[in-house]
Design a protein around this motif. Structure first.
Motif, PDB file in Angstrom:
ATOM      1  N   UNK A  10      36.625 -70.241 -13.413  1.00 34.66           N
ATOM      2  CA  UNK A  10      36.947 -71.217 -14.463  1.00 34.66           C
ATOM      3  C   UNK A  10      38.345 -71.806 -14.311  1.00 34.66           C
ATOM      4  N   UNK A  11      39.331 -70.978 -13.917  1.00 37.64           N
ATOM      5  CA  UNK A  11      40.715 -71.450 -13.897  1.00 37.64           C
ATOM      6  C   UNK A  11      41.250 -71.697 -12.489  1.00 37.64           C
ATOM      7  N   UNK A  12      40.362 -71.851 -11.529  1.00 38.84           N
ATOM      8  CA  UNK A  12      40.806 -72.192 -10.173  1.00 38.84           C
ATOM      9  C   UNK A  12      41.414 -73.595 -10.171  1.00 38.84           C
ATOM     10  N   UNK A  13      42.554 -73.742  -9.520  1.00 40.33           N
ATOM     11  CA  UNK A  13      43.205 -75.041  -9.408  1.00 40.33           C
ATOM     12  C   UNK A  13      42.634 -75.747  -8.171  1.00 40.33           C
ATOM     13  N   UNK A  14      41.629 -76.597  -8.392  1.00 36.00           N
ATOM     14  CA  UNK A  14      40.922 -77.249  -7.280  1.00 36.00           C
ATOM     15  C   UNK A  14      41.801 -78.288  -6.580  1.00 36.00           C
ATOM     16  N   UNK A  15      42.725 -78.878  -7.309  1.00 35.32           N
ATOM     17  CA  UNK A  15      43.639 -79.838  -6.681  1.00 35.32           C
ATOM     18  C   UNK A  15      44.546 -79.134  -5.673  1.00 35.32           C
ATOM     19  N   UNK A  16      45.004 -77.945  -6.056  1.00 35.20           N
ATOM     20  CA  UNK A  16      45.830 -77.175  -5.136  1.00 35.20           C
ATOM     21  C   UNK A  16      45.014 -76.697  -3.935  1.00 35.20           C
ATOM     22  N   UNK A  17      43.728 -76.391  -4.185  1.00 35.49           N
ATOM     23  CA  UNK A  17      42.844 -75.970  -3.092  1.00 35.49           C
ATOM     24  C   UNK A  17      42.681 -77.094  -2.072  1.00 35.49           C
ATOM     25  N   UNK A  18      42.600 -78.334  -2.556  1.00 34.29           N
ATOM     26  CA  UNK A  18      42.440 -79.481  -1.660  1.00 34.29           C
ATOM     27  C   UNK A  18      43.650 -79.639  -0.738  1.00 34.29           C
ATOM     28  N   UNK A  30      45.874 -76.946   0.034  1.00 32.35           N
ATOM     29  CA  UNK A  30      46.215 -75.733   0.784  1.00 32.35           C
ATOM     30  C   UNK A  30      45.022 -75.053   1.441  1.00 32.35           C
ATOM     31  N   UNK A  31      43.794 -75.421   0.995  1.00 29.92           N
ATOM     32  CA  UNK A  31      42.570 -74.761   1.453  1.00 29.92           C
ATOM     33  C   UNK A  31      42.559 -73.277   1.086  1.00 29.92           C
ATOM     34  N   UNK A  32      43.333 -72.919   0.066  1.00 30.13           N
ATOM     35  CA  UNK A  32      43.328 -71.554  -0.452  1.00 30.13           C
ATOM     36  C   UNK A  32      43.037 -71.608  -1.951  1.00 30.13           C
ATOM     37  N   UNK A  33      42.378 -70.562  -2.445  1.00 31.99           N
ATOM     38  CA  UNK A  33      42.019 -70.518  -3.858  1.00 31.99           C
ATOM     39  C   UNK A  33      43.137 -69.866  -4.669  1.00 31.99           C
ATOM     40  N   UNK A  34      43.635 -70.652  -5.629  1.00 28.90           N
ATOM     41  CA  UNK A  34      44.649 -70.136  -6.547  1.00 28.90           C
ATOM     42  C   UNK A  34      44.132 -70.296  -7.982  1.00 28.90           C
ATOM     43  N   UNK A  35      44.536 -69.352  -8.831  1.00 24.53           N
ATOM     44  CA  UNK A  35      44.155 -69.388 -10.248  1.00 24.53           C
ATOM     45  C   UNK A  35      45.395 -69.690 -11.069  1.00 24.53           C
ATOM     46  N   UNK A  36      45.238 -70.562 -12.095  1.00 23.04           N
ATOM     47  CA  UNK A  36      46.341 -70.871 -12.993  1.00 23.04           C
ATOM     48  C   UNK A  36      46.610 -69.672 -13.904  1.00 23.04           C
ATOM     49  N   UNK A  37      47.842 -69.223 -13.894  1.00 21.04           N
ATOM     50  CA  UNK A  37      48.224 -68.137 -14.796  1.00 21.04           C
ATOM     51  C   UNK A  37      48.875 -68.761 -16.020  1.00 21.04           C
TER      52      UNK A  37
END
Length: 346
Positions: A94-102, A104-111
């Motif tokens: 739910x809270x994955x930052x898809x813009x950041x994934x685009x 970095x190609x890594x999955x990050x979650x917004x804290x």
């Protein structure tokens, strides 16, 4: 007439009896006030006579408030996140930052900042004076102080839900009638709404011992919290110093305290009654006095306005946020105060 009233008698909620009928505010002038559009309330339903569905009402109040914010610095009520962390396989996406994934190609979650578990506690005075004015059919345009406080509290609970904050509730009169600690679950929130709904249906003749109850509550709230107190500041005695000592006790543990001084501006501030002989009855002590409203109206209003100023100065002295709330003017002041307090709290 100047010698007839001390401040306590001047600024008590007045239930008027005229030939066996409770007095209503003066005809034309009050009618205009009641019929004026309440832009701050922003309820889409024209006339909600059944206040049973408090959750729906709360959502309507909050949505209307958000829509009206426009260029406010709080526009949108978006919950801001403080940082990112790596996504752990198996947890919610739910809270994955898809813009950041685009990028970095890594999955990050917004804290989120709200993951710090901000806690809020609502305290409502349920003494007899809070059930003023006498209203035969409650509606959003015709509220008592207690029904206004209940709906305002439900709106705050709705915002807190959206912000993922924990909320607790206390209802008191001359004793602690209900207490629930701060929690963030939906089940807990529904339980609190059920308690608030009961306030819309019940009547009471109890007096107020605010300072005693506040001391008890202060002992129960240990973690730093936002505390919102809804009260008309009526005491059957004159122990004002004790009352502010209790409010000061609430400031312990670095709590942020907001006092919503709840009143009916038409009758309790402007003293807008028909100028004919009336019997005024104190709804908590039963004290009565016969008089013409116009004979003391000017002195009454000056005294009450001075009392409001004194309350504000006293609250400033104790670093308590003082917010006078006229129940005829909607919920805007309540929700704005929440946003300001939340910013200060963080």
């Amino acid at each position: 007439m100047s010698g007839l009233f001390c401040l306590k008698k001047l600024y008590l909620p007045l239930m008027l009896e005229a030939l066996g009928v409770r007095q209503k505010p003066k005809g034309k002038k009050s009618a205009r006030r009641r019929s004026e559009p309440k832009t701050n309330m922003s309820i889409s339903t024209k006339n909600i006579s059944d206040l049973g569905n408090l959750e729906l009402l709360a959502k309507e109040v909050v949505e209307g408030f958000i829509t009206g914010m426009h260029k406010s610095p709080f526009h949108g009520f978006s919950v801001e996140f403080a940082e990112h962390r790596l996504y752990n396989k198996g947890e919610s996406t739910r809270h994955i930052d898809w813009k950041l994934y685009a990028k970095t190609k890594k999955l990050f979650v917004k804290r989120y900042e709200e993951e710090t578990n901000l806690r809020c506690h609502l305290i409502i005075d349920n003494s007899a004076s809070m059930h003023y004015p006498f209203v035969k059919d409650l509606s959003m345009d015709n509220l008592t102080k207690i029904s206004f406080s209940a709906i305002a509290s439900a709106a705050l609970i709705e915002i807190l839900r959206r912000q993922r904050d924990a909320v607790g509730l206390c209802i008191y009169s001359d004793q602690n009638e209900y207490y629930s600690p701060s929690k963030g679950s939906d089940r807990h929130r529904r339980m609190l709404l059920a308690q608030l709904e009961s306030l819309l249906l019940e009547n009471t003749k109890t007096t107020t011992d605010t300072y005693k109850v506040l001391h008890e509550i202060a002992e129960k709230i240990h973690r730093r919290s936002l505390i919102f107190l809804f009260t008309d500041m009526f005491q059957t005695d004159k122990k004002e110093d004790e009352l502010f000592e209790a409010l000061r006790h609430l400031k312990y543990n670095k709590h942020e305290v907001v006092l919503f001084h709840t009143y009916d501006g038409t009758t309790e501030l402007d003293f807008d009654f028909e100028n004919s002989p009336k019997k005024f009855v104190d709804v908590e002590t039963g004290e009565q006095i016969d008089l013409y409203a116009s004979s003391i109206k000017k002195e009454y209003k000056n005294t009450v306005e001075k009392y409001f100023v004194d309350l504000k100065l006293k609250c400033m002295q104790y670093k308590i946020d003082y917010v006078p709330v006229d129940i005829n003017k909607g919920f805007h002041a309540i929700l704005i105060s929440y946003l300001i307090s939340r910013k200060k709290f963080s």
